[in-house]
Design a protein around this motif. Sequence first.
Motif, PDB file in Angstrom:
ATOM      1  N   GLN A   1      81.517 -62.415 -19.872  1.00 40.89           N
ATOM      2  CA  GLN A   1      80.319 -62.386 -19.053  1.00 40.89           C
ATOM      3  C   GLN A   1      80.468 -61.299 -17.986  1.00 40.89           C
ATOM      4  OE1 GLN A   1      77.726 -64.160 -19.679  1.00 40.89           O
ATOM      5  NE2 GLN A   1      76.438 -63.803 -17.888  1.00 40.89           N
ATOM      6  N   VAL A   2      79.423 -60.537 -17.795  1.00 42.46           N
ATOM      7  CA  VAL A   2      79.419 -59.475 -16.798  1.00 42.46           C
ATOM      8  C   VAL A   2      78.538 -59.888 -15.639  1.00 42.46           C
ATOM      9  CG1 VAL A   2      78.761 -57.092 -16.354  1.00 42.46           C
ATOM     10  CG2 VAL A   2      79.834 -57.687 -18.528  1.00 42.46           C
ATOM     11  N   GLN A   3      79.069 -59.772 -14.442  1.00 37.03           N
ATOM     12  CA  GLN A   3      78.271 -60.015 -13.237  1.00 37.03           C
ATOM     13  C   GLN A   3      78.159 -58.711 -12.471  1.00 37.03           C
ATOM     14  OE1 GLN A   3      80.374 -63.351 -11.388  1.00 37.03           O
ATOM     15  NE2 GLN A   3      78.753 -64.716 -12.098  1.00 37.03           N
ATOM     16  N   LEU A   4      76.933 -58.381 -12.110  1.00 37.34           N
ATOM     17  CA  LEU A   4      76.666 -57.129 -11.412  1.00 37.34           C
ATOM     18  C   LEU A   4      76.359 -57.395  -9.953  1.00 37.34           C
ATOM     19  CD1 LEU A   4      74.362 -55.492 -14.112  1.00 37.34           C
ATOM     20  CD2 LEU A   4      76.815 -55.155 -13.787  1.00 37.34           C
ATOM     21  N   LEU A   5      76.841 -56.515  -9.080  1.00 40.03           N
ATOM     22  CA  LEU A   5      76.616 -56.671  -7.645  1.00 40.03           C
ATOM     23  C   LEU A   5      76.177 -55.334  -7.091  1.00 40.03           C
ATOM     24  CD1 LEU A   5      76.774 -58.504  -5.177  1.00 40.03           C
ATOM     25  CD2 LEU A   5      79.126 -57.703  -4.848  1.00 40.03           C
ATOM     26  N   GLU A   6      74.981 -55.336  -6.467  1.00 35.27           N
ATOM     27  CA  GLU A   6      74.463 -54.115  -5.874  1.00 35.27           C
ATOM     28  C   GLU A   6      74.778 -54.075  -4.383  1.00 35.27           C
ATOM     29  OE1 GLU A   6      71.002 -55.633  -8.645  1.00 35.27           O
ATOM     30  OE2 GLU A   6      72.305 -56.487  -7.088  1.00 35.27           O
ATOM     31  N   SER A   7      74.886 -52.869  -3.847  1.00 39.46           N
ATOM     32  CA  SER A   7      75.048 -52.700  -2.408  1.00 39.46           C
ATOM     33  C   SER A   7      74.402 -51.388  -1.997  1.00 39.46           C
ATOM     34  CB  SER A   7      76.532 -52.703  -2.024  1.00 39.46           C
ATOM     35  OG  SER A   7      77.203 -51.618  -2.624  1.00 39.46           O
ATOM     36  N   GLY A   8      74.075 -51.302  -0.696  1.00 44.49           N
ATOM     37  CA  GLY A   8      73.599 -50.032  -0.157  1.00 44.49           C
ATOM     38  C   GLY A   8      72.132 -49.958   0.185  1.00 44.49           C
ATOM     39  N   GLY A   9      71.374 -51.021  -0.008  1.00 50.86           N
ATOM     40  CA  GLY A   9      69.962 -50.966   0.330  1.00 50.86           C
ATOM     41  C   GLY A   9      69.740 -50.944   1.829  1.00 50.86           C
ATOM     42  N   GLY A  10      68.462 -50.881   2.217  1.00 53.76           N
ATOM     43  CA  GLY A  10      68.153 -50.919   3.626  1.00 53.76           C
ATOM     44  C   GLY A  10      66.828 -50.252   3.944  1.00 53.76           C
ATOM     45  N   LEU A  11      66.688 -49.896   5.212  1.00 53.36           N
ATOM     46  CA  LEU A  11      65.460 -49.295   5.729  1.00 53.36           C
ATOM     47  C   LEU A  11      65.720 -47.832   6.068  1.00 53.36           C
ATOM     48  CD1 LEU A  11      62.566 -49.508   6.939  1.00 53.36           C
ATOM     49  CD2 LEU A  11      63.667 -50.264   9.073  1.00 53.36           C
ATOM     50  N   VAL A  12      64.817 -46.971   5.638  1.00 47.32           N
ATOM     51  CA  VAL A  12      64.960 -45.549   5.921  1.00 47.32           C
ATOM     52  C   VAL A  12      63.582 -44.949   6.122  1.00 47.32           C
ATOM     53  CG1 VAL A  12      64.904 -44.886   3.473  1.00 47.32           C
ATOM     54  CG2 VAL A  12      66.111 -43.438   5.115  1.00 47.32           C
ATOM     55  N   GLN A  13      63.507 -43.878   6.865  1.00 43.68           N
ATOM     56  CA  GLN A  13      62.228 -43.190   7.068  1.00 43.68           C
ATOM     57  C   GLN A  13      61.922 -42.291   5.866  1.00 43.68           C
ATOM     58  OE1 GLN A  13      62.550 -41.152  10.863  1.00 43.68           O
ATOM     59  NE2 GLN A  13      61.420 -42.813  11.858  1.00 43.68           N
ATOM     60  N   ALA A  14      60.664 -42.028   5.668  1.00 47.65           N
ATOM     61  CA  ALA A  14      60.250 -41.125   4.594  1.00 47.65           C
ATOM     62  C   ALA A  14      60.970 -39.786   4.739  1.00 47.65           C
ATOM     63  CB  ALA A  14      58.747 -40.934   4.622  1.00 47.65           C
ATOM     64  N   GLY A  15      61.422 -39.266   3.596  1.00 42.45           N
ATOM     65  CA  GLY A  15      62.186 -38.029   3.599  1.00 42.45           C
ATOM     66  C   GLY A  15      63.686 -38.240   3.697  1.00 42.45           C
ATOM     67  N   GLY A  16      64.088 -39.455   4.001  1.00 41.49           N
ATOM     68  CA  GLY A  16      65.505 -39.759   4.146  1.00 41.49           C
ATOM     69  C   GLY A  16      66.181 -40.075   2.825  1.00 41.49           C
ATOM     70  N   SER A  17      67.445 -40.507   2.931  1.00 42.91           N
ATOM     71  CA  SER A  17      68.256 -40.773   1.737  1.00 42.91           C
ATOM     72  C   SER A  17      68.954 -42.114   1.846  1.00 42.91           C
ATOM     73  CB  SER A  17      69.331 -39.687   1.572  1.00 42.91           C
ATOM     74  OG  SER A  17      68.757 -38.408   1.397  1.00 42.91           O
ATOM     75  N   LEU A  18      69.211 -42.693   0.678  1.00 41.33           N
ATOM     76  CA  LEU A  18      70.028 -43.888   0.559  1.00 41.33           C
ATOM     77  C   LEU A  18      70.858 -43.775  -0.704  1.00 41.33           C
ATOM     78  CD1 LEU A  18      67.640 -46.906   1.376  1.00 41.33           C
ATOM     79  CD2 LEU A  18      69.635 -46.193   2.708  1.00 41.33           C
ATOM     80  N   ARG A  19      72.006 -44.438  -0.699  1.00 37.86           N
ATOM     81  CA  ARG A  19      72.822 -44.488  -1.911  1.00 37.86           C
ATOM     82  C   ARG A  19      73.045 -45.941  -2.270  1.00 37.86           C
ATOM     83  NH1 ARG A  19      78.253 -41.080  -2.956  1.00 37.86           N
ATOM     84  NH2 ARG A  19      76.644 -39.496  -3.127  1.00 37.86           N
ATOM     85  N   LEU A  20      72.676 -46.290  -3.481  1.00 35.25           N
ATOM     86  CA  LEU A  20      72.901 -47.631  -4.008  1.00 35.25           C
ATOM     87  C   LEU A  20      74.128 -47.605  -4.916  1.00 35.25           C
ATOM     88  CD1 LEU A  20      69.264 -48.658  -4.999  1.00 35.25           C
ATOM     89  CD2 LEU A  20      70.371 -48.726  -2.757  1.00 35.25           C
ATOM     90  N   SER A  21      74.849 -48.699  -4.912  1.00 35.71           N
ATOM     91  CA  SER A  21      76.033 -48.797  -5.741  1.00 35.71           C
ATOM     92  C   SER A  21      75.997 -50.089  -6.549  1.00 35.71           C
ATOM     93  CB  SER A  21      77.294 -48.771  -4.872  1.00 35.71           C
ATOM     94  OG  SER A  21      78.457 -48.784  -5.662  1.00 35.71           O
ATOM     95  N   CYS A  22      76.470 -50.019  -7.781  1.00 37.77           N
ATOM     96  CA  CYS A  22      76.492 -51.185  -8.661  1.00 37.77           C
ATOM     97  C   CYS A  22      77.895 -51.356  -9.206  1.00 37.77           C
ATOM     98  CB  CYS A  22      75.508 -50.991  -9.811  1.00 37.77           C
ATOM     99  SG  CYS A  22      75.522 -52.319 -11.032  1.00 37.77           S
TER     100      CYS A  22
END
Length: 124
Positions: A1-22
Amino acid sequence: QVQLLESGGGLVQAGGSLRLSCGASGRISGTYTVGWFRQAPGKEREFVAHFRMIDNKTWYADSVKGRFTISRDAVKNTIQLQMDSLKPEDTAVYYCAASQSAYAPPKTDSYDYWGQGLQVTVSS
């Protein structure tokens, strides 16, 4: 069985950047496809991008092409989604998913394992 966990979300202004990780608790086979999907309020869950482990090929939805980059960190054993030039319409819950198919099409029903999802909010 594989369990996936995401991280890195949040709030950012338009034009900004975020990095999500799985990351995965179980073993992700070298023949899996790992993808990111998103679901905005009142809308269907939609494909964003995927990474094919078998040949390192990537695929993107037209709405994110040129702004998002999916990649694999072999050391950390994670799949990352770098999101640049974010727009308010990118606001959604983002899900990491894994398919046992090496060539999974970009559809939700092609994926076998799903993370819990994390919120990404882009303010205007």
